[in-house]
Scaffold this active site. Structure first.
Site, PDB file in Angstrom:
ATOM      1  N   HIS A   1     -59.863 -33.452  22.067  1.00 27.21           N
ATOM      2  CA  HIS A   1     -60.017 -34.889  22.237  1.00 27.21           C
ATOM      3  C   HIS A   1     -58.665 -35.586  22.217  1.00 27.21           C
ATOM      4  O   HIS A   1     -58.563 -36.770  21.928  1.00 27.21           O
ATOM      5  CB  HIS A   1     -60.948 -35.463  21.168  1.00 27.21           C
ATOM      6  CG  HIS A   1     -62.159 -34.612  20.927  1.00 27.21           C
ATOM      7  ND1 HIS A   1     -62.212 -33.658  19.953  1.00 27.21           N
ATOM      8  CD2 HIS A   1     -63.337 -34.547  21.568  1.00 27.21           C
ATOM      9  CE1 HIS A   1     -63.372 -33.026  20.001  1.00 27.21           C
ATOM     10  NE2 HIS A   1     -64.079 -33.539  20.966  1.00 27.21           N
TER      11      HIS A   1
HETATM   12  S1  FES Z   1     -58.792 -33.867  18.925  1.00 29.95           S
HETATM   13 FE1  FES Z   1     -60.879 -33.514  18.434  1.00 29.95          FE
HETATM   14  S2  FES Z   1     -60.744 -31.567  17.548  1.00 29.95           S
HETATM   15 FE2  FES Z   1     -58.706 -31.957  17.991  1.00 29.95          FE
END
Ligand code: FES
Ligand code: HEM
Lengths: 191, 425
Positions: A156
């Site tokens: 993410h």
């Molecule tokens: S940014 Fe969501 S798990 Fe690493």
């Protein structure tokens, strides 16, 4: 015994309440083992410490080892990376606390707090993104390391700096630092 | 309208049974004789289809469990072995894997049917709540089943989803981590985790079966809703016995559904899955994109739309919790959306929103996708929390047939000729 004719609370009422309460306490006491059996067991806890030889890791390289089933990032940072990490002011940080496992006092997330004095080039951190647990990229030469030169989580989009501090993205906290100590200049014990 | 039993045992044996354990009476009253509104459309066949799906999952699942080994060192191989060496192993596994998708496809249509026709409105609140509980249990079951494959997607989906609970660390320090390690039985997803997921994956379908029993019991206390939303008044003219009329209709629907099901099983068994799950789990390497199965995508989009970790988790669970309150959030006088000139547009907007969230759940959460994800997430909640209560109050319903009989036979109340005619088939 008091007379039972005018007293509405009878001996039988008392026995009812006492017996039910006793059975209730017994049932509740049995619930705990059923819950607790799910916690990490003795074998999981016994894998508590490992020793790692650092001599094969050149400046700029990194390795990943397993400790308690978790990947541990060990990076031999270049002098520029160390300088960059030291130059960061605490108010630039999203999470200004050093996340050192097993440490009860909270220290600011300075590079000094996150490394061992005399061994500043070595950064040891749990390689698990503090967002939802992916393994960030950046261990291998050529991996994407994100805008802060440390690690980048592809899941993410969390970006960490060269001291493992969260700088951008949804992860709430810095990479954790496991408890470890230097046994010699080229050997550490984690855990 | 609780239904009066009309069963009369005819043989000595059935009479003997009836005065000891009246299961034959129960089956007769509920499966054969139950008075069912004559005007049900095909959206009402999904109940039977869902029962069929549960049956298929349980039968194929029990067979899978005979060949599956819940041990991280061999789990993945045991499934490959099943696929290649066990007689018809491929068929059983593909039926189970595709079956999960078909199950969700049917449940989503079933839920939207309920939303469109106001089937959650009094007196069917408990019936609706049981349905939401079944949906929750299905999601838990499918999530755990997917983990058993022990492929890359299995492993990382379990890691990411169980880690959601660590967001509680920001409420009480250490609480979230404690819960996550309790779920894992270790400091990462490991063998202990796989074993408990297998145990629960085996258990939950039977819990679902129990909930389905309660769901049907509740249904048979209140009776079916129907497309007009008008209560059943006269079972003699407005209803037909479940058997043979609805067993035949449901049977036909199940056959059509079965064709689509079989098409997937035989021609594109892996279409709905993810290729990365044919790579064995590797705790040291996260796949570039972690995507859940398609039926979880709308919820995944909601999770990622919120910029805070705890907030995202609350929104995702909130998206399901809000469903429990629909019977009290909807203030409309009319059950069926057919007679709701304003709400009907919002209903279709909700459908579009859910489809859009499903699409966005599979996209990386950045740029325009993220903005769209936020807008649709906002509408999802606005629909239930604002649109439903407000439209119900301000809207004037269209006139509707006075009774089911009017709606089918076109007779009756002369003040509503247009509606009655429109209802004629
Ligand atoms: S940014 Fe969501 S798990 Fe690493
Ligand atoms: C509500 C009903 C059920 C649902 C929704 C469901 C869902 C799933 C899903 C999505 C998978 C992964 C499929 C794949 O990608 O290969 C799976 C696997 C599995 N399920 Fe189920 N399941 C259900 C019932 C059952 C039951 C009752 C059992 C056992 C009695 C069972 C045993 C298994 C086993 C052993 C696997 C691993 C093998 C495989 O992946 O094919 N399931 N399940």
């Amino acid at each position: 015994m008091a007379s039972t004719t005018d007293d509405p609370v009878t001996r039988r009422d008392f026995i009812h309440v006492a017996a039910t309460a006793f059975a209730g306490v017994g049932a509740a006491a049995m619930l705990w083992p059923l819950v607790d059996q799910m916690n990490p067991d003795a074998t999981a806890l016994s894998l508590a410490s490992i020793e790692v030889d650092l001599s094969p890791i050149d400046t700029g390289q990194a390795i990943t080892v397993m400790w308690r089933g978790k990947p541990i990032f060990i990076r031999n940072r270049t002098p520029e990376e160390v300088e960059a990490a030291k130059a960061v002011q605490m108010d630039e940080l999203k999470d200004p606390v050093a996340r050192i496992l097993g440490e009860t006092v909270q220290e600011p997330a300075t590079d000094e707090a996150l490394t061992k004095s005399g061994y500043e080039q070595w950064l040891v951190a749990v390689g698990i993104c503090t967002h939802l647990g992916c393994i960030p990229k950046g261990q291998r030469i050529g991996d994407e390391r994100g805008p802060f030169g440390g690690w980048f989580c592809p899941c993410h989009g969390s970006a960490y700096d060269t001291a493992g501090r969260i700088r951008l993205g949804p992860a709430p906290t810095n990479l954790e630092v496991p408890p470890y100590e230097f046994l010699s200049d080229t050997r550490i014990r984690i855990g | 309208m609780a239904h009066q039993s009309t069963y009369e045992p005819k043989t000595a044996f059935t009479r003997w049974m009836d005065s000891r354990l009246p299961v034959i009476r129960m089956a007769y009253d509920n499966l054969l004789d139950f008075p069912t509104p004559r005007n049900l459309n095909y959206m009402w066949t999904f109940g039977g289809i869902l029962a069929f799906c549960l049956f298929v999952q349980i039968v194929t699942g029990i067979v899978l469990a005979m060949h599956y080994a819940a041990d991280t060192s061999v789990a993945f191989d045991s499934i490959e072995h099943l696929m290649r060496n066990v007689n018809y192993g491929w068929l059983i596994r593909y039926t189970h894997a595709v079956g999960a998708s078909m199950f969700f496809f049917a449940v989503y249509l079933h839920i939207f049917r309920g939303l469109y026709y106001g089937s959650y409105k009094p007196p069917r609140e408990i019936l609706w709540i049981l349905g939401v509980l079944i949906f929750l249990a299905m999601m838990a079951t499918a999530f755990m089943g997917y983990s058993l494959v022990w492929g890359q997607m299995s492993f990382w989906a379990v890691t990411v989803i169980t880690n959601l609970f660590s967001s509680l660390d920001s409420v009480v320090s250490g609480l979230g981590t404690g819960i996550v390690q309790w779920i894992w039985g270790g400091f990462a997803v490991n063998d202990a985790t796989l074993n408990r997921l297998f145990s629960l994956h085996y258990l939950l379908p039977f819990v679902i079966a129990g909930l389905v029993g309660l769901h049907i019991w509740a249904l048979h206390v209140t009776g079916n809703n129907n497309p007009t939303g008008v209560p059943l008044r006269d079972p003699k003219t407005e209803a037909l016995p479940f058997h043979p009329y609805f067993t035949a209709k449901d049977g036909f629907a199940i056959a059509v559904f079965g064709l689509i099901f079989a098409y997937f099983v035989f021609y594109m068994p892996n279409y709905l899955g993810h290729a990365d799950n044919y790579v064995e789990a590797n705790p040291l390497q996260t796949p570039p994109h972690i995507v859940p199965e398609w039926y979880f995508l709308p919820f995944y989009a909601i999770l990622r739309a919120i910029p805070s970790k705890l907030g995202g988790v609350i929104a995702m669970f909130g998206a399901i919790v809000v469903l429990f309150f629909i019977p009290w959030l909807d203030t409309a006088r009319e059950r069926s959306t057919r007679y709701r000139p304003i709400y009907k547009y919002f209903f279709w907007l909700l459908v579009v929103t859910c489809l859009a969230l499903g699409y966005l759940g599979a996209k990386p959460p950045e740029g325009g996708y993220l903005v769209a994800g936020r807008i649709f997430t906002a509408y999802y909640f606005i629909h239930f929390l604002i649109v439903m209560p407000v439209i119900g109050i301000i809207e004037t319903p269209k006139s509707r047939p006075q009774s089911i009989a009017d709606s089918i036979l076109g007779g009756g109340n002369s003040s509503q000729p247009a509606v009655a005619a429109a209802e004629k088939r």
